[in-house]
Design a protein around this motif. Structure first.
Motif, PDB file in Angstrom:
ATOM      1  N   UNK A 674       0.919  -0.915  -0.258  1.00  0.00           N
ATOM      2  CA  UNK A 674      -0.130  -0.013   0.185  1.00  0.00           C
ATOM      3  C   UNK A 674       0.728   1.576  -0.217  1.00  0.00           C
ATOM      4  N   UNK A 675       2.455   1.802   0.845  1.00  0.00           N
ATOM      5  CA  UNK A 675       2.592   2.239   0.641  1.00  0.00           C
ATOM      6  C   UNK A 675       3.316   2.461  -0.209  1.00  0.00           C
ATOM      7  N   UNK A 676       3.919   1.821  -0.385  1.00  0.00           N
ATOM      8  CA  UNK A 676       4.372   1.744  -2.367  1.00  0.00           C
ATOM      9  C   UNK A 676       3.396   1.687  -2.979  1.00  0.00           C
ATOM     10  N   UNK A 677       2.477   1.491  -3.303  1.00  0.00           N
ATOM     11  CA  UNK A 677       1.083   2.345  -4.258  1.00  0.00           C
ATOM     12  C   UNK A 677       1.184   3.196  -3.885  1.00  0.00           C
ATOM     13  N   UNK A 678       1.085   4.352  -3.057  1.00  0.00           N
ATOM     14  CA  UNK A 678       1.090   6.078  -2.538  1.00  0.00           C
ATOM     15  C   UNK A 678       2.442   6.343  -3.261  1.00  0.00           C
ATOM     16  N   UNK A 679       3.230   6.061  -2.622  1.00  0.00           N
ATOM     17  CA  UNK A 679       4.026   6.247  -3.326  1.00  0.00           C
ATOM     18  C   UNK A 679       3.960   6.977  -4.729  1.00  0.00           C
ATOM     19  N   UNK A 680       4.135   5.161  -5.419  1.00  0.00           N
ATOM     20  CA  UNK A 680       3.814   5.109  -6.787  1.00  0.00           C
ATOM     21  C   UNK A 680       2.785   6.406  -7.560  1.00  0.00           C
ATOM     22  N   UNK A 681       1.596   6.185  -6.884  1.00  0.00           N
ATOM     23  CA  UNK A 681       0.528   7.306  -7.707  1.00  0.00           C
ATOM     24  C   UNK A 681       1.072   8.832  -7.736  1.00  0.00           C
ATOM     25  N   UNK A 682       2.110   9.361  -6.305  1.00  0.00           N
ATOM     26  CA  UNK A 682       1.981   9.831  -6.140  1.00  0.00           C
ATOM     27  C   UNK A 682       3.010  10.615  -7.427  1.00  0.00           C
ATOM     28  N   UNK A 683       3.874  10.305  -7.397  1.00  0.00           N
ATOM     29  CA  UNK A 683       5.382  10.270  -8.410  1.00  0.00           C
ATOM     30  C   UNK A 683       4.351  10.418  -9.914  1.00  0.00           C
ATOM     31  N   UNK A 684       3.357   9.738 -10.198  1.00  0.00           N
ATOM     32  CA  UNK A 684       3.248   9.818 -11.917  1.00  0.00           C
ATOM     33  C   UNK A 684       1.379   9.543 -11.784  1.00  0.00           C
ATOM     34  N   UNK A 685       0.954  11.033 -11.005  1.00  0.00           N
ATOM     35  CA  UNK A 685      -0.374  11.213 -11.158  1.00  0.00           C
ATOM     36  C   UNK A 685      -1.026  11.164 -12.336  1.00  0.00           C
ATOM     37  N   UNK A 686       0.058  11.675 -13.001  1.00  0.00           N
ATOM     38  CA  UNK A 686      -1.430  11.604 -14.967  1.00  0.00           C
ATOM     39  C   UNK A 686      -1.459  10.372 -15.472  1.00  0.00           C
ATOM     40  N   UNK A 687      -0.896   9.079 -14.577  1.00  0.00           N
ATOM     41  CA  UNK A 687      -0.730   7.994 -16.030  1.00  0.00           C
ATOM     42  C   UNK A 687      -2.382   7.324 -15.080  1.00  0.00           C
ATOM     43  N   UNK A 688      -2.804   7.633 -13.975  1.00  0.00           N
ATOM     44  CA  UNK A 688      -4.084   7.167 -13.934  1.00  0.00           C
ATOM     45  C   UNK A 688      -5.377   7.013 -15.023  1.00  0.00           C
ATOM     46  N   UNK A 689      -5.995   6.517 -14.979  1.00  0.00           N
ATOM     47  CA  UNK A 689      -7.061   6.257 -16.151  1.00  0.00           C
ATOM     48  C   UNK A 689      -7.765   6.660 -15.921  1.00  0.00           C
ATOM     49  N   UNK A 690      -9.282   7.450 -16.258  1.00  0.00           N
ATOM     50  CA  UNK A 690      -9.758   7.643 -16.033  1.00  0.00           C
ATOM     51  C   UNK A 690     -11.295   7.626 -16.356  1.00  0.00           C
ATOM     52  N   UNK A 691     -10.917   5.866 -15.892  1.00  0.00           N
ATOM     53  CA  UNK A 691     -11.949   5.502 -16.870  1.00  0.00           C
ATOM     54  C   UNK A 691     -12.501   4.182 -15.149  1.00  0.00           C
ATOM     55  N   UNK A 720      -7.572  13.046  -4.561  1.00  0.00           N
ATOM     56  CA  UNK A 720      -5.999  14.424  -5.281  1.00  0.00           C
ATOM     57  C   UNK A 720      -5.957  12.219  -7.219  1.00  0.00           C
ATOM     58  N   UNK A 721      -7.074  11.596  -6.810  1.00  0.00           N
ATOM     59  CA  UNK A 721      -7.854  10.730  -7.403  1.00  0.00           C
ATOM     60  C   UNK A 721      -9.004  12.093  -8.485  1.00  0.00           C
ATOM     61  N   UNK A 722      -9.887  12.133  -7.878  1.00  0.00           N
ATOM     62  CA  UNK A 722     -11.231  13.384  -7.932  1.00  0.00           C
ATOM     63  C   UNK A 722     -10.060  13.934  -8.928  1.00  0.00           C
ATOM     64  N   UNK A 723      -9.632  14.890  -8.848  1.00  0.00           N
ATOM     65  CA  UNK A 723      -8.945  15.905  -9.848  1.00  0.00           C
ATOM     66  C   UNK A 723      -8.275  15.234 -10.635  1.00  0.00           C
ATOM     67  N   UNK A 724      -8.385  14.247 -10.761  1.00  0.00           N
ATOM     68  CA  UNK A 724      -8.237  13.806 -12.197  1.00  0.00           C
ATOM     69  C   UNK A 724      -8.411  12.866 -12.571  1.00  0.00           C
ATOM     70  N   UNK A 725      -9.689  12.479 -12.883  1.00  0.00           N
ATOM     71  CA  UNK A 725     -10.537  11.651 -13.045  1.00  0.00           C
ATOM     72  C   UNK A 725     -11.783  12.322 -13.951  1.00  0.00           C
ATOM     73  N   UNK A 729     -16.293   7.700 -13.192  1.00  0.00           N
ATOM     74  CA  UNK A 729     -15.506   7.325 -12.348  1.00  0.00           C
ATOM     75  C   UNK A 729     -15.179   8.385 -11.021  1.00  0.00           C
ATOM     76  N   UNK A 730     -14.900  10.210 -11.659  1.00  0.00           N
ATOM     77  CA  UNK A 730     -14.719  10.545 -10.333  1.00  0.00           C
ATOM     78  C   UNK A 730     -16.099  11.006  -9.086  1.00  0.00           C
TER      79      UNK A 730
END
Length: 920
Positions: A674-691, A720-725, A729-730
């Motif tokens: 979980x903590x590694x996944x959070x760090x990954x999302x913080x590093x590449x938030x633009x990669x989250x699909x908007x679907x 953070x995910x809401x702002x990028x969806x 999904x948002x």
């Protein structure tokens, strides 16, 4: 020389036949004029385009009798002998199409779309003798060109439409028409020449008077075929007709596709039934009838299959030995080149076969036709290498002695000689010298096509794309090069049928060129899985070292894994870097498919091959495959890193890689700690699909953080995910964020999360869940009336939450009524037994009625649901709550049983009992 076999045949023929001249016939047809050379045997010929004229070159010594062409077709300006060829001059805007029908050679002059077809002489309105038409005087026999006096146009007689004709009307918004054919009428649409043909399998008459002022469809022509109707619309390319079915008929709309856009809808499936030489099945939904017509381009039979549902097309031209499958916009079409070709409609589509035996679907599966009888576009002489070099030296000397503006033909011949020697880079250089020296070179269609062929052989695919747009007449040789280009572009399966039919041309090439083309052709057949033609090509080619990789691939396709692996290992030791890289990668895939290694081992083995070949589509494809293997092995983060590196190395593939990158990112969020996944999302938030995939990954990650007592961190992550969806999904992410805030006691933050994630056109379940959460938050903030009003507005969807809210206020009657509304929608209809969750819901309702003192409600509840409750603790508790009141000493035994049942009451009912007095 390339003409040697034909000259030998001519010399071997009887003397009377050898001296007989080839006759020429002419004819006028709707939309085209025709010139026919009556050869006694299939001729070999070469075509050159010279401005508005084409020049046909036949074998030296051929006798052509042009006396039959004194009276020319209307769209030909002249036909005359010119040196060793026959020059056919066309009128402006007319283009030529050249093909064979048996031994005869046919030249069609296709009129431009703007030229109306000749109008037949209509019968006079009065009984008067028709005016006599006198032919102009004949020119002398020696004159090569005959110009006749212009004909007097006939005045057509406009006949009123039949009373029962279907009125065709333009659409209100323009650009289309509605044909009110009844349901069940099939339609096929295809382009042939400058016309778009729409064929309906209904013979009902049409009334086109409503289209006289339409800017597009005023030129529409109707032809009754007896049980079918053919519409012809002159429409300049790339204009198309889009067809769709509406309740009141078929709609045809003029459409100009965007750059690179093909036909909409799905492609008609193509299947072979009964092996290589059997029948062809064209899979289509709701097939109609098969209607035969005459092809306006070739004059051959065209079998057209109509369909009753829109969105079914054949976007790619396929050429087979006995037939062609021309592209269609709707339905299917078969251009029959043999008399025995048949097509009939079946339940699943259209079955194409032969009347007398199987249909040869693959030219390489049967005996290859004689290459001398196949048509050519280039002059690539089949000479030994020393003679080709001598020819090249002679051409170079002639080029040096000729004036700069007279070198076009010489340089073109030199480029063809270089290509025949297997020297494509030098041939390209010769073409570029010609273009820089002579302004006419840019308009030389043969030179431009030659440049594309040389670029293909040199591996320069962007420059070779000119072959797809070659302005040469269609020939077997041009078909070969276009098909090889299609295979080199990664469309091997689409190219194989056409490639198989053109292989005789390839084997007729000189050794230098043949040795360069055979590996490309064999590799294309191998990648498409065409086992039979590949085996015959390899047998005919002999022991060429360059064909080792296709031989190993043939062994793999034949099921001999050990022989294939041995072949791949041998190729990996060779000097051909590209073949070595392909062999290494195919060996990894074969070991994985045969379970000799797992996905993790395959990923490590494939990673070791990345440096075997660098810098083009081969490396990019290997990287994408390696990322798939890493994901399959559980290394989603490694797959993501590799794909991001590939995107940086191949920026032109960025759009194609985006989906794979997003999928790897989602997989990493789901499987990393979980903590590694959070760090990954913080590093590449633009990669989250908007679907929905991105939404599901973030919800899973939030649940994993909550399990670690990190609800605040989970809520922040969802924010953070809401702002990028976007969209649903948002809204779903905002709902989950609000639930976390409310569980932490922050009702204001829950309402804010809902407000910031609000959207339009959300699914009903999502909107209802958000409204329930908003009411719960308002209740926590003390705005009880607003919460109650909001839940009541939801109806049965908000009844459960409303019941809970009223129960918290100890409004037992209101809570019981709200829960009753919810039960009516949640419980199945009688007499179905109730599951455990439904039993608990029913028990809760009984407890609320008991706390409210509603005896009538308890009686009704007992009568309705006791038979549907299976025996158990929940059924016993329900019976206890809904039993009659104690009224006297006679009820004391029942009281004793009920006291014993109190021990079985679930602990969660104690809270309900504490809310009010016990009256039982």
């Amino acid at each position: 020389m390339r003409w040697a076999p034909l000259l030998a045949l001519l010399l071997a023929a009887p003397a009377a036949w050898a001296q007989e001249a080839v006759g020429v016939r002419v004819g006028n047809h709707p939309g085209h004029g025709r010139l026919v050379f009556d050869w006694p045997a299939p001729p070999q010929y070469r075509v050159e385009q010279a401005g508005d004229a084409v020049v046909l070159y036949f074998p030296p010594g051929s006798a052509i009798d042009l006396s039959g062409a004194r009276r020319l077709p209307r769209n030909m300006a002249a036909v005359a002998a010119e040196g060793e060829g026959i020059r056919i001059a066309l009128k402006p805007g007319v283009r030529a199409r050249i093909f064979r029908v048996g031994p005869k050679l046919v030249v069609d002059a296709l009129s431009p779309p703007a030229e109306p077809a000749p109008v037949a002489q209509a019968a006079p309105a009065r009984a008067e003798p028709a005016p006599e038409v006198v032919a102009p005087p004949m020119a002398p026999a020696a004159s090569p060109v005959l110009r006749s006096a212009p004909p007097v146009p006939a005045m057509p007689v406009l006949t009123p439409p039949r009373p029962d004709a279907l009125a065709v009307r333009p659409l209100p918004r323009g650009g289309g028409i509605l044909l009110p054919y009844p349901a069940g009428t099939g339609l096929a649409v295809l382009r042939r020449g400058g016309e778009v043909l729409a064929l309906f399998d209904s013979g009902e008459a049409l009334d086109l008077t409503g289209l006289r002022t339409d800017p597009i469809f005023a030129a529409l022509e109707v032809e009754a075929l007896g049980g079918a109707t053919l519409l012809r619309l002159p429409l300049p390319s790339p204009g198309l007709l889009k067809a769709r079915r509406e309740p009141n008929g078929w709609v045809l709309e003029a459409h100009r596709p965007a750059e690179g856009q093909g036909a909409a809808g799905r492609s008609v499936g193509l299947e072979v039934e009964g092996g290589v030489a059997a029948r062809l099945m064209l899979r289509a939904g709701e097939p109609g009838r098969v209607v035969p017509i005459t092809d306006p381009e070739s004059g051959l039979p065209l079998l057209v299959g109509t369909v009753r549902a829109a969105g079914q097309s054949m976007p790619i031209w396929r050429r087979l030995p006995e037939l062609d499958l021309p592209p269609t916009l709707l339905g299917v079409a078969v251009l029959a080149r043999a008399d025995q070709v048949t097509m009939r409609a079946t339940a699943g589509g259209f079955l194409v076969g032969a009347a007398n035996g199987p249909l040869a679907l693959d030219a390489a599966a049967a005996e290859m036709p004689n290459a001398e009888a196949m048509t050519r576009s280039f002059d690539l002489p089949r000479m030994p290498t020393p003679r080709l070099l001598e020819r090249l030296r002679a051409l170079q000397a002639s080029i040096a002695a000729a004036p700069p503006l007279n070198r076009l033909a010489l340089r073109r011949a030199a480029a063809e000689t270089l290509l025949a020697l297997g020297m494509p880079q030098e041939a390209q250089a010769m073409v570029e010298l010609t273009r820089g020296e002579d302004p006419e070179a840019a308009r030389d269609a043969r030179l431009n096509a030659l440049a594309g062929a040389a670029a293909l052989l040199a591996g320069r695919l962007p420059q070779a794309a000119a072959l797809h747009h070659a302005e040469l007449p269609e020939t077997d040789e041009l078909n070969l090069w276009q098909t090889l280009l299609l295979a080199a572009e990664g469309e091997a399966r689409e190219a194989v049928p056409r490639l198989a039919s053109a292989l005789p041309v390839l084997f007729d090439y000189p050794e230098g060129l043949r040795s360069r083309l055979l590996p490309l052709a064999a590799q294309s057949l191998a990648e498409a899985g065409a086992v039979v033609p590949l085996r015959q090509v390899l047998e005919k080619a002999g022991p060429m070292p360059e064909l080792a990789l296709p031989r190993a691939m043939l062994a793999e396709a034949s099921g001999d894994a050990e022989a294939a692996l041995a072949g791949y290992e041998q190729i990996a030791l060779g000097r051909d870097r590209l073949a070595r890289a392909r062999a290494l990668r195919r060996a990894v895939e074969l070991r994985l498919a045969t379970h000799k290694i797992d996905a993790a081992q395959a990923a490590r083995a494939l990673e070791a091959t990345l440096f075997a070949w660098r810098g083009d589509g081969e490396e990019a494809a290997a990287r994408i495959r390696l990322a798939e293997l890493r994901r399959a092995a559980g290394d989603a983060r490694g797959a993501l890193a590799l794909l991001r590196e590939t995107e940086a190395l191949f920026p032109e593939r960025g759009p194609a890689l985006r989906a794979a990158i997003n999928a790897a990112f989602v997989a990493a969020l789901e499987h990393e700690p979980p903590l590694d996944a959070v760090a990954l999302f913080d590093a590449y938030p633009d990669l989250l699909p908007k679907d929905a995939d991105g939404q599901a990954a973030m919800l899973v990650l939030a649940d994993r953080l909550v399990a670690l007592d990190l609800a605040d961190r989970a809520a922040a992550l969802l924010g953070q995910a809401v702002g990028r969806s976007a969209g649903a999904p948002r809204a779903a992410l905002g709902l989950r964020q609000g639930v976390l805030h409310l569980s932490n006691g922050d009702a204001a933050a829950a309402l804010k999360a809902l407000q910031e994630s609000n959207g339009e056109m959300l699914p009903d379940p999502l909107m209802q869940a958000r409204a329930v959460l908003a009411a719960q938050a308002q209740s926590r903030l003390g705005r009880l009336e607003e919460a109650v009003v909001g839940l009541k507005a939801l109806g049965s969807a908000g009844a459960a939450a409303l019941s809970q809210l009223l129960a918290e206020r100890q409004d037992w009657a209101g809570a019981a009524a709200a829960l009753a509304d919810h039960l009516r929608a949640a419980l199945p209809a009688a007499p179905a037994p109730l599951e455990e969750p439904q039993q608990r819901l029913l028990l809760r309702h009984a407890a609320m009625l008991a706390l409210a003192g509603d005896e009538a409600g308890l009686v009704a509840l007992r009568r309705s649901y006791v038979p549907r409750l299976p025996e158990g603790a929940l059924a016993a508790a329900f019976a206890l709550l809904t039993a009659d009141q104690l009224r006297g000493l006679a009820d004391l035994p029942r009281l004793q049983k009920e006291l014993l049942l109190f021990q079985t009451i679930p602990p969660w009912l104690e809270a309900l009992r504490a809310g009010g007095p016990v009256t039982r």
